[in-house]
Design a protein around this motif. Structure first.
Motif, PDB file in Angstrom:
ATOM      1  N   PRO B  21       0.824  -1.146  -0.036  1.00 43.76           N
ATOM      2  CA  PRO B  21      -0.069   0.010  -0.010  1.00 43.76           C
ATOM      3  C   PRO B  21       0.822   1.200   0.241  1.00 43.76           C
ATOM      4  CG  PRO B  21      -0.172  -0.959   1.877  1.00 43.76           C
ATOM      5  CD  PRO B  21       0.740  -1.784   1.161  1.00 43.76           C
ATOM      6  N   TYR B  23      -0.337   4.414   0.409  1.00 36.41           N
ATOM      7  CA  TYR B  23      -0.657   5.657   1.288  1.00 36.41           C
ATOM      8  C   TYR B  23      -1.162   5.069   2.746  1.00 36.41           C
ATOM      9  CZ  TYR B  23      -0.986   7.831  -2.942  1.00 36.41           C
ATOM     10  OH  TYR B  23      -0.724   8.372  -4.099  1.00 36.41           O
ATOM     11  N   GLY B  24      -1.452   3.840   2.938  1.00 37.06           N
ATOM     12  CA  GLY B  24      -1.602   3.242   4.208  1.00 37.06           C
ATOM     13  C   GLY B  24      -2.914   3.922   4.834  1.00 37.06           C
ATOM     14  N   VAL B  25      -3.918   4.290   4.170  1.00 37.18           N
ATOM     15  CA  VAL B  25      -5.149   4.639   4.801  1.00 37.18           C
ATOM     16  C   VAL B  25      -6.049   3.861   5.188  1.00 37.18           C
ATOM     17  CG1 VAL B  25      -4.897   6.975   4.083  1.00 37.18           C
ATOM     18  CG2 VAL B  25      -6.167   5.413   2.567  1.00 37.18           C
TER      19      VAL B  25
END
Lengths: 405, 179
Positions: B21, B23-25
């Motif tokens: 991922p 952005y890792g949101v």
């Protein structure tokens, strides 16, 4: 009251000018203001409204259940190339849900490496894009297949609108979850009462679909899918699932009710075309159009809207002699792909019957067909995806009616 | 050879990076969330829950929950007609019903489960959905009086119009498009 005051001030102004000199005129105005003071306007408000003199509204076809049905954009009253959010067409299958964005999640699951749940706030933190795009119901102009075509532009072509949409590319979200090999479809589901479901090919999802939260500079309206919806450039409205809460990656289309029983195009041989997502090039003259009346002979500006699910509008041609000759209309720049494109042409109404129409050609070279050609290819039972040329007849007395051609 | 190996290694690394991922949101979707949203049914029957229903039981469910909109005999009222129409699709007046038009049995189950009854979607238990779907198939002459619908039998029901759909051939009118 206000009118009479205004006219008395105007009268004084005229007297002043006639008396010979701006100085005197100013004095007279000042005097007039003393006699009949002006009135303040209404105070500033927190959220805007249009003038009470403007009356354009959507038209809604009666349905047996008020939660289902469509409302049509008043294209005849539109100017420019955007549709105000308040007049955007609507098509609902189970009412408009009230969703608190604080409690709304988009879950992406199925054939993915990391099934993910995202809040609206989190989605709004991701890199976003804004695009002006037309949205057209797959059933727009469905009435035109029938023997009697629609009497005005709103009721016959009004299930189409154009907005500026803001959101996150679906491809970005799919990269975040990691699409597994073998996945080829995305099953989208809405959070309305019927949980609208559509299957979308993964290739399109990776291409240019948006998960949108904004429309025309503010959050989506509830009727347009608040807080999240799909925006699929160029594809029939129904696939642009509103109130989006689930995206499931699969290895097959799910053959949902709204992509099999509905939104499929029945041909004369009894076979139905399926997954006819793309909306083809289309245009219509919005002035003068059915139901309007020209007040007299003389110069008018013919105008209308063109759009294509395949891209930009290359040109629009107009006939004022029932299709015998066609001339190129002026096109409002910039012409954006898959967006309303305004065309115009000065025209002199000489008081004789005139049958007028527009036809659009898009950048792929596709030419908007006649109604006859569409019926020749598809019969009259296909219901959806009508994009034929629409003829209006300006009659000698200035009234405008629909004609079949 | 070592060059090829290096290339392969680089390609594998690139794939791995692409899979991470960026952005890792968000947070991992929970099993509960996925179960709650996992009601979509694939045409091969994937996703169908346990339970079963008979035609007879389905008739009772239909009278209690469906008839007020679709009519006592599914002839249509506020809601659409659900029976008949076979053989009409190629005529001037096609009648598109579950029996004459819908290509997959699973779609009927999925739609009844997600969207019906119209004013109370989600009301029916899985067994009731199996039953009412069995009843609708039965009155359309698709299954016999004694056939039971469950996760195994339902996807095997061949709808009369299963082969009635073709791919989008457009542009079919207008000039040819430049691809």
């Amino acid at each position: 009251m206000q009118d009479s005051k205004r006219s008395s001030r105007r009268k004084l102004l005229r007297i002043g000018v006639a008396a010979g000199g701006a100085v005197l005129a100013n004095r007279q105005i000042a005097k007039a203001a003393e006699d009949t003071p002006g009135q303040l306007g209404i105070p500033l408000g927190p959220y805007g409204e249009r003038s009470p003199f403007e009356k354009a509204v959507r038209w809604r076809r009666d349905t047996k259940t008020p939660e289902t049905g469509s409302s049509f954009t008043p294209l005849q009253d539109s100017v420019g190339t955007l549709t105000p959010s308040s007049l955007h067409y609507e098509r609902h299958h189970a009412g408009i849900p009230t969703i608190d964005p604080a409690h709304h999640q988009l879950v992406i699951h199925g054939l993915v490496t990391r099934p993910l749940s995202l809040s609206v706030a989190e989605i709004r933190r991701l890199p976003s894009v804004t695009r002006t795009l037309v949205l057209e119901c797959g059933g727009n102009s469905g009435s035109e297949w029938a023997a009697k075509t629609g009497p005005d532009v709103q009721r016959s072509y009004g299930l189409v609108s154009c907005s500026e949409w803001t959101g996150v590319p679906l491809s970005l979200l799919l990269s975040e979850v990691g699409v597994q090999p073998g996945a080829s479809w995305v099953i989208a589901e809405g959070a309305d009462a019927c949980r609208m479901e559509r299957s979308i090919p993964l290739a399109k999802a990776m291409d240019n679909i948006l998960v949108a939260y904004g429309q025309n500079g503010e959050a989506l309206r509830p009727a347009q899918g608040y807080p999240l919806r799909l925006i699929i450039p160029g594809w029939e409205g129904n696939a642009n699932v509103k109130w989006l809460h689930s995206l499931k990656l699969t290895d097959q289309a799910y053959m949902a009710r709204d992509e099999t029983a509905k939104y499929t195009d029945l041909m004369p041989d009894g076979k139905a075309r399926i997954f006819t997502y793309q909306m083809e090039a289309k245009s219509v003259i919005t002035f003068p159009s059915g139901g309007q009346t020209l007040p007299g002979t003389g110069l008018y500006e013919l105008t209308g809207l063109a759009w294509s699910g395949r891209g930009r509008i290359e040109r629009v041609e107009i006939t004022t002699d029932g299709g015998r000759s066609w001339v190129k209309a002026n096109i409002q720049e910039p012409r954006l792909p898959i967006a309303f494109t305004r065309f115009r042409l000065p025209w002199r109404f000489d008081g004789r019957d005139a049958v007028i129409a527009s036809r659009a050609v898009d950048e792929s070279g596709y030419t908007q067909p006649t109604r006859e050609a569409l019926i020749g290819a598809r019969g009259t039972n296909s219901n959806y995806h009508f994009n034929g040329i629409k003829y209006w007849k300006v009659q000698a007395d200035g009234t405008v009616i629909n004609v079949e051609a | 050879m070592w060059k090829l190996r290096l290339l392969l290694l680089a390609a594998a690394a690139a794939t791995l990076v692409a899979q991470m991922p960026k952005y890792g949101v968000g947070r991992p979707a929970t099993a509960d969330q996925i179960r709650d949203l996992g009601t979509a049914i694939a045409p091969d029957g994937g996703g169908l829950p346990e339970g079963s229903g008979t035609v007879a039981a389905g008739r009772e469910v239909f009278i209690a929950r469906c008839a007020k909109c679709h009519g006592e005999k599914a002839e249509g009222a506020v809601g659409p007609i659900l029976v008949g129409g076979q053989g009409t699709l190629a005529t001037a007046k096609p009648l598109k019903t579950v029996g004459s038009f819908w290509p997959y049995a699973t779609t009927v189950w999925d739609y009844v489960n997600r969207a019906m009854p119209f004013d109370q979607p989600g009301l029916l238990k899985a067994a009731e959905v199996y039953a009412v779907v069995a009843y609708i198939f039965n009155i359309n002459g698709i299954i016999g009086d004694d056939q039971v619908m469950d996760a195994k039998s339902l996807p095997k029901v061949k709808m009369p119009n299963r082969d009635g759909f073709v791919a989008d051939p457009r542009p079919d009118v207008g000039n040819k498009v430049r691809r």
